[in-house]
Design a protein around this motif. Sequence first.
Motif, PDB file in Angstrom:
ATOM      1  N   ASP A 247      20.684 -34.920 -31.389  1.00 16.36           N
ATOM      2  CA  ASP A 247      19.595 -35.596 -30.690  1.00 16.36           C
ATOM      3  C   ASP A 247      19.971 -36.035 -29.269  1.00 16.36           C
ATOM      4  N   ASP A 248      21.239 -36.383 -29.063  1.00 17.39           N
ATOM      5  CA  ASP A 248      21.669 -36.852 -27.742  1.00 17.39           C
ATOM      6  C   ASP A 248      22.088 -35.652 -26.898  1.00 17.39           C
ATOM      7  N   VAL A 249      21.094 -34.963 -26.384  1.00 18.40           N
ATOM      8  CA  VAL A 249      21.333 -33.706 -25.664  1.00 18.40           C
ATOM      9  C   VAL A 249      22.164 -33.930 -24.403  1.00 18.40           C
ATOM     10  N   VAL A 250      21.828 -34.952 -23.637  1.00 18.80           N
ATOM     11  CA  VAL A 250      22.523 -35.202 -22.361  1.00 18.80           C
ATOM     12  C   VAL A 250      24.014 -35.410 -22.594  1.00 18.80           C
ATOM     13  N   SER A 251      24.363 -36.283 -23.531  1.00 17.95           N
ATOM     14  CA  SER A 251      25.781 -36.556 -23.800  1.00 17.95           C
ATOM     15  C   SER A 251      26.497 -35.314 -24.300  1.00 17.95           C
ATOM     16  N   SER A 252      25.848 -34.577 -25.190  1.00 16.79           N
ATOM     17  CA  SER A 252      26.471 -33.381 -25.772  1.00 16.79           C
ATOM     18  C   SER A 252      26.769 -32.331 -24.706  1.00 16.79           C
ATOM     19  N   VAL A 253      25.797 -32.063 -23.850  1.00 12.34           N
ATOM     20  CA  VAL A 253      25.962 -31.015 -22.832  1.00 12.34           C
ATOM     21  C   VAL A 253      26.968 -31.437 -21.766  1.00 12.34           C
ATOM     22  N   LEU A 254      26.859 -32.671 -21.274  1.00 11.52           N
ATOM     23  CA  LEU A 254      27.770 -33.125 -20.214  1.00 11.52           C
ATOM     24  C   LEU A 254      29.201 -33.253 -20.720  1.00 11.52           C
ATOM     25  N   ARG A 255      29.397 -33.724 -21.935  1.00  8.77           N
ATOM     26  CA  ARG A 255      30.751 -33.813 -22.483  1.00  8.77           C
ATOM     27  C   ARG A 255      31.357 -32.426 -22.665  1.00  8.77           C
ATOM     28  N   SER A 256      30.530 -31.471 -23.055  1.00  8.46           N
ATOM     29  CA  SER A 256      31.015 -30.097 -23.181  1.00  8.46           C
ATOM     30  C   SER A 256      31.447 -29.550 -21.830  1.00  8.46           C
ATOM     31  N   ASP A 257      30.666 -29.816 -20.782  1.00 10.06           N
ATOM     32  CA  ASP A 257      31.023 -29.357 -19.443  1.00 10.06           C
ATOM     33  C   ASP A 257      32.322 -30.000 -18.959  1.00 10.06           C
TER      34      ASP A 257
ATOM     35  N   SER B 282      34.750 -31.065 -20.793  1.00  9.34           N
ATOM     36  CA  SER B 282      35.840 -30.447 -21.560  1.00  9.34           C
ATOM     37  C   SER B 282      36.208 -29.085 -20.994  1.00  9.34           C
ATOM     38  N   MET B 283      35.208 -28.302 -20.584  1.00  5.11           N
ATOM     39  CA  MET B 283      35.477 -26.961 -20.056  1.00  5.11           C
ATOM     40  C   MET B 283      36.156 -27.013 -18.694  1.00  5.11           C
ATOM     41  N   ILE B 284      35.789 -27.986 -17.859  1.00  8.31           N
ATOM     42  CA  ILE B 284      36.474 -28.143 -16.570  1.00  8.31           C
ATOM     43  C   ILE B 284      37.929 -28.530 -16.795  1.00  8.31           C
ATOM     44  N   ARG B 285      38.153 -29.442 -17.746  1.00  5.72           N
ATOM     45  CA  ARG B 285      39.525 -29.866 -18.046  1.00  5.72           C
ATOM     46  C   ARG B 285      40.365 -28.683 -18.548  1.00  5.72           C
TER      47      ARG B 285
ATOM     48  N   THR C  20      40.265 -17.078 -14.569  1.00  2.37           N
ATOM     49  CA  THR C  20      39.424 -17.448 -15.702  1.00  2.37           C
ATOM     50  C   THR C  20      38.952 -18.892 -15.608  1.00  2.37           C
ATOM     51  N   ALA C  21      37.723 -19.104 -16.008  1.00  3.63           N
ATOM     52  CA  ALA C  21      37.130 -20.439 -16.086  1.00  3.63           C
ATOM     53  C   ALA C  21      36.316 -20.500 -17.365  1.00  3.63           C
ATOM     54  N   LYS C  22      36.410 -21.602 -18.062  1.00  2.00           N
ATOM     55  CA  LYS C  22      35.712 -21.744 -19.327  1.00  2.00           C
ATOM     56  C   LYS C  22      34.207 -21.828 -19.088  1.00  2.00           C
ATOM     57  N   SER C  23      33.465 -21.064 -19.850  1.00  5.98           N
ATOM     58  CA  SER C  23      32.013 -21.162 -19.812  1.00  5.98           C
ATOM     59  C   SER C  23      31.526 -21.435 -21.226  1.00  5.98           C
ATOM     60  N   GLY C  24      30.326 -21.941 -21.313  1.00  2.00           N
ATOM     61  CA  GLY C  24      29.770 -22.245 -22.630  1.00  2.00           C
ATOM     62  C   GLY C  24      28.288 -21.972 -22.620  1.00  2.00           C
ATOM     63  N   MET C  25      27.652 -22.427 -23.677  1.00  2.00           N
ATOM     64  CA  MET C  25      26.211 -22.212 -23.743  1.00  2.00           C
ATOM     65  C   MET C  25      25.556 -23.445 -24.323  1.00  2.00           C
ATOM     66  N   ALA C  26      24.453 -23.808 -23.721  1.00  2.00           N
ATOM     67  CA  ALA C  26      23.627 -24.887 -24.237  1.00  2.00           C
ATOM     68  C   ALA C  26      22.263 -24.266 -24.515  1.00  2.00           C
ATOM     69  N   SER C  27      22.022 -23.955 -25.777  1.00  2.00           N
ATOM     70  CA  SER C  27      20.838 -23.206 -26.171  1.00  2.00           C
ATOM     71  C   SER C  27      20.904 -21.820 -25.492  1.00  2.00           C
ATOM     72  N   PHE C  28      19.810 -21.357 -24.891  1.00  3.20           N
ATOM     73  CA  PHE C  28      19.822 -20.050 -24.229  1.00  3.20           C
ATOM     74  C   PHE C  28      20.378 -20.138 -22.811  1.00  3.20           C
ATOM     75  N   VAL C  29      20.769 -21.344 -22.384  1.00  3.85           N
ATOM     76  CA  VAL C  29      21.266 -21.573 -21.027  1.00  3.85           C
ATOM     77  C   VAL C  29      22.778 -21.382 -20.974  1.00  3.85           C
ATOM     78  N   ASP C  30      23.244 -20.620 -19.989  1.00  7.79           N
ATOM     79  CA  ASP C  30      24.681 -20.471 -19.779  1.00  7.79           C
ATOM     80  C   ASP C  30      25.195 -21.668 -19.003  1.00  7.79           C
ATOM     81  N   SER C  31      26.231 -22.314 -19.524  1.00  7.25           N
ATOM     82  CA  SER C  31      26.845 -23.439 -18.827  1.00  7.25           C
ATOM     83  C   SER C  31      27.955 -22.898 -17.940  1.00  7.25           C
TER      84      SER C  31
END
Length: 286
Positions: A95-105, A107-110, A230-241
């Motif tokens: 349910d907390d989309v903002v926290s989930s997506v930003l924390r994932s980003d 983590s990927m930068i780190r 290389t840089a970590k990428s992810g996905m948030a729904s159909f959106v590429d992070s």
Amino acid sequence: MKQDILTAIQENMGSFSKGQKRIANFILESYDKAAFMTASKLGQTTNVSESTVVRFAAELGYDGYPSMQKSLQKMIRSRLTSVQRIEIANDTIGDDVVSSVLRSDISMIRSTLEELDRSRFNGAVDALLKARKIYIMGVRSSSSISRFMAFHFNLIFDNVCEISANTVSEVYEQILRVGPEDVVIGVCFPRYSSRTVKAMHYARDRGATVIAITDSEASPIAAQANITLTAKSGMASFVDSLVAPMSLVSALIVAVSQKRSQDVANTFQQLEQIWDEYDVYEKVGN
């Protein structure tokens, strides 16, 4: 672990416990969902304990559940359809989309920072500074990165060509004269563009230095590159992070600009006069 994880599961099915077999069958049938579940979530889904999930990963030769999960994710990310991405996001984001997506980003930068090969990065900077011409290509979602790079490189160099990829023939017409003194940058993240990969193959065959900016050494474009960043990428729904890749490209732009600091300063001095004369930017305040 070099063996495909699904093959490894099938070959070891006879040695699994009853609970491990439930995990194995779920992964074989729904690996697109399993790859993005925590050990706890996978255990709940298959009615086994979290410790059973961890032992299952060890049974397959992984040093922990995260390693097995990464192996699954690498295998399937380029195969997922947009519909599958949406289904996975609904199961994992919560349910907390903002926290989930930003924390994932974050983590990927780190992870990108920790795993970046600095010698390769410096090699890419040196190659760009020596290039007769710099070609930059990225299509679909990766085009946001290639355009960002091309915009800023055009302020630093006078030899930049951003390859537009409206048709296959147009791509090769634009890189027709590429040669050994040139650098070609290919930006390619899942789902990988075959057009970009083939264009980099052509450039490599012509003797150009190919720099791949992608998510892993297993990316199909890495096989065509002289230098892979290389840089970590992810996905948030159909959106590429693509936050981490954009950050890596920003670092590349800054590193190059530092090497040509005086030229860049002169360029921006002229630009500031032009921007002011032609009211390019709104004047804020007094």
